[in-house]
Design a protein around this motif. Structure first.
Motif, PDB file in Angstrom:
ATOM      1  N   GLU A 164       0.814  -1.215   0.000  1.00 55.41           N
ATOM      2  CA  GLU A 164       0.000   0.000   0.000  1.00 55.41           C
ATOM      3  C   GLU A 164       0.845   1.261   0.000  1.00 55.41           C
ATOM      4  O   GLU A 164       0.555   2.225  -0.719  1.00 55.41           O
ATOM      5  CB  GLU A 164      -0.927  -0.024   1.220  1.00 55.41           C
ATOM      6  CG  GLU A 164      -1.891   1.143   1.255  1.00 55.41           C
ATOM      7  CD  GLU A 164      -2.856   1.061   2.429  1.00 55.41           C
ATOM      8  OE1 GLU A 164      -3.596   2.028   2.661  1.00 55.41           O
ATOM      9  OE2 GLU A 164      -2.846   0.018   3.127  1.00 55.41           O
ATOM     10  N   TYR A 165       1.920   1.281   0.807  1.00 55.67           N
ATOM     11  CA  TYR A 165       2.705   2.505   0.903  1.00 55.67           C
ATOM     12  C   TYR A 165       3.460   2.807  -0.398  1.00 55.67           C
ATOM     13  O   TYR A 165       3.718   3.975  -0.721  1.00 55.67           O
ATOM     14  CB  TYR A 165       3.685   2.448   2.080  1.00 55.67           C
ATOM     15  CG  TYR A 165       4.762   1.411   1.991  1.00 55.67           C
ATOM     16  CD1 TYR A 165       6.014   1.726   1.493  1.00 55.67           C
ATOM     17  CD2 TYR A 165       4.543   0.105   2.421  1.00 55.67           C
ATOM     18  CE1 TYR A 165       7.024   0.773   1.420  1.00 55.67           C
ATOM     19  CE2 TYR A 165       5.536  -0.854   2.353  1.00 55.67           C
ATOM     20  CZ  TYR A 165       6.770  -0.518   1.855  1.00 55.67           C
ATOM     21  OH  TYR A 165       7.760  -1.457   1.792  1.00 55.67           O
ATOM     22  N   ILE A 168       0.877   4.330  -2.730  1.00 57.12           N
ATOM     23  CA  ILE A 168       0.651   5.732  -2.359  1.00 57.12           C
ATOM     24  C   ILE A 168       1.769   6.604  -2.911  1.00 57.12           C
ATOM     25  O   ILE A 168       1.530   7.712  -3.424  1.00 57.12           O
ATOM     26  CB  ILE A 168       0.548   5.869  -0.827  1.00 57.12           C
ATOM     27  CG1 ILE A 168      -0.722   5.184  -0.325  1.00 57.12           C
ATOM     28  CG2 ILE A 168       0.577   7.334  -0.413  1.00 57.12           C
ATOM     29  CD1 ILE A 168      -0.843   5.130   1.183  1.00 57.12           C
ATOM     30  N   SER A 169       3.012   6.137  -2.825  1.00 54.72           N
ATOM     31  CA  SER A 169       4.148   6.896  -3.357  1.00 54.72           C
ATOM     32  C   SER A 169       4.000   7.115  -4.854  1.00 54.72           C
ATOM     33  O   SER A 169       4.330   8.186  -5.374  1.00 54.72           O
ATOM     34  CB  SER A 169       5.455   6.166  -3.057  1.00 54.72           C
ATOM     35  OG  SER A 169       5.697   6.107  -1.669  1.00 54.72           O
ATOM     36  N   HIS A 183      12.163   2.877  -0.528  1.00 57.47           N
ATOM     37  CA  HIS A 183      11.242   1.876   0.010  1.00 57.47           C
ATOM     38  C   HIS A 183      11.738   0.447  -0.147  1.00 57.47           C
ATOM     39  O   HIS A 183      11.506  -0.392   0.735  1.00 57.47           O
ATOM     40  CB  HIS A 183       9.873   2.007  -0.659  1.00 57.47           C
ATOM     41  CG  HIS A 183       9.144   3.264  -0.292  1.00 57.47           C
ATOM     42  ND1 HIS A 183       9.189   3.814   0.971  1.00 57.47           N
ATOM     43  CD2 HIS A 183       8.332   4.083  -1.037  1.00 57.47           C
ATOM     44  CE1 HIS A 183       8.450   4.908   0.998  1.00 57.47           C
ATOM     45  NE2 HIS A 183       7.930   5.091  -0.197  1.00 57.47           N
TER      46      HIS A 183
END
Length: 275
Positions: A164-165, A168-169, A183
């Motif tokens: 998910e992160y 989002i990025s 990441h």
């Protein structure tokens, strides 16, 4: 006392013991004088004794000195080759996981191609094409030991890509390079470190194997493969120490790196380490 330790404590103890053994072995080889490598015909073919713990060879050279210097040389071959393989694996793994379907398909095909050829055969061909020697062996080992780690890193990247992160990025307009650096790299580095330590034994053994066959390091260098190859001519004469001690030390060094790599892998998996 040791039976009451959990796996994390036993794992940490194994890493420390193996590291101390390797440091002692390699440190002794680094600090040892080169005098034992000189030809002394009056001392030739001596069996192991208090003066020469590993005996002497047909030229009177001290086998303990030759063995430790050979292990140090194998160590540097392993370090450079394994590090190069890890860098290749990281670059190709990230490219496969971030640059789209066609790049991923090409890199997957390249991994399968290299895995379909036996390591030792490809290593011999590359080393021979580059003229052998230190450079040929290092490049040969580096170019033949990256595929399995690259496949593992690719799988990790593909799993992270759906997180998910990271999604989002991407929506925030971050580039693939920024996402990979910020990441993905923190997740890859521990696996790359374990991969480096586990590649090390393979690199050292394959270097010794190629050198034993006469297509690796120069015969003027005190390499373990050279020592074992030369000793074959004298075993029938009862000079068993020429092959036994160098071969045993090589196996011990390889086993110590294997222990460190396997136990470090357990340390990075908390559920396994706490059992």
């Amino acid at each position: 006392m040791f039976s009451s330790w959990n796996r994390r404590k036993r794992t940490l103890a194994a890493i420390i013991v193996a590291s101390i053994f390797l440091t002692t072995l390699l440190g002794t080889g680094l600090l040892l004088s080169d005098d034992g490598l000189k030809t002394q015909l009056q001392l030739r073919n001596q069996a192991p004794s208090l003066e020469h713990l590993f005996g002497t060879d047909w030229l009177g050279r001290d086998m303990l000195t030759r063995t430790l210097k050979g292990l140090l040389l194998s160590f540097w071959v392993g370090v450079i080759a394994s590090f190069s393989s890890v860098i290749i694996s990281i670059i190709l793994g990230i490219m496969a996981g971030t640059l789209g379907r066609y790049v991923d398909a090409f890199i997957s095909w390249l991994i399968d191609l290299f895995l379909s050829v036996p390591h030792l055969l490809a290593l011999i061909l590359i080393s021979f094409a580059l003229g052998g020697g230190f450079k040929g062996v290092v490049i040969g080992v580096a170019l033949t030991h990256w595929p399995r780690l690259a496949r593992l890193i690719r799988a990790e990247i593909l799993q992270l890509r759906s997180s998910e992160y990271i999604q989002i990025s991407k929506r925030l307009g971050k580039s693939n390079w920024w996402i990979a650096r910020k990441h993905m790299m923190p997740h890859i580095v521990p696996q790359a470190l374990v991969g480096f330590l586990l590649l090390f034994p393979h690199a050292i053994l394959h270097e010794a194997g190629v050198t034993f066959l006469g297509m690796g390091l120069s015969s003027s260098q005190p390499a373990i493969g050279i020592i074992l190859s030369e000793s074959m001519r004298y075993l029938s004469a009862g000079m068993w120490w020429l092959a036994l001690f160098p071969g045993l030390c090589l196996l011990l060094m390889v086993r110590m790196f294997d222990i460190i790599g396997e136990n470090l892998r357990l340390m990075l998996h908390p559920h396994e380490a706490r059992k």
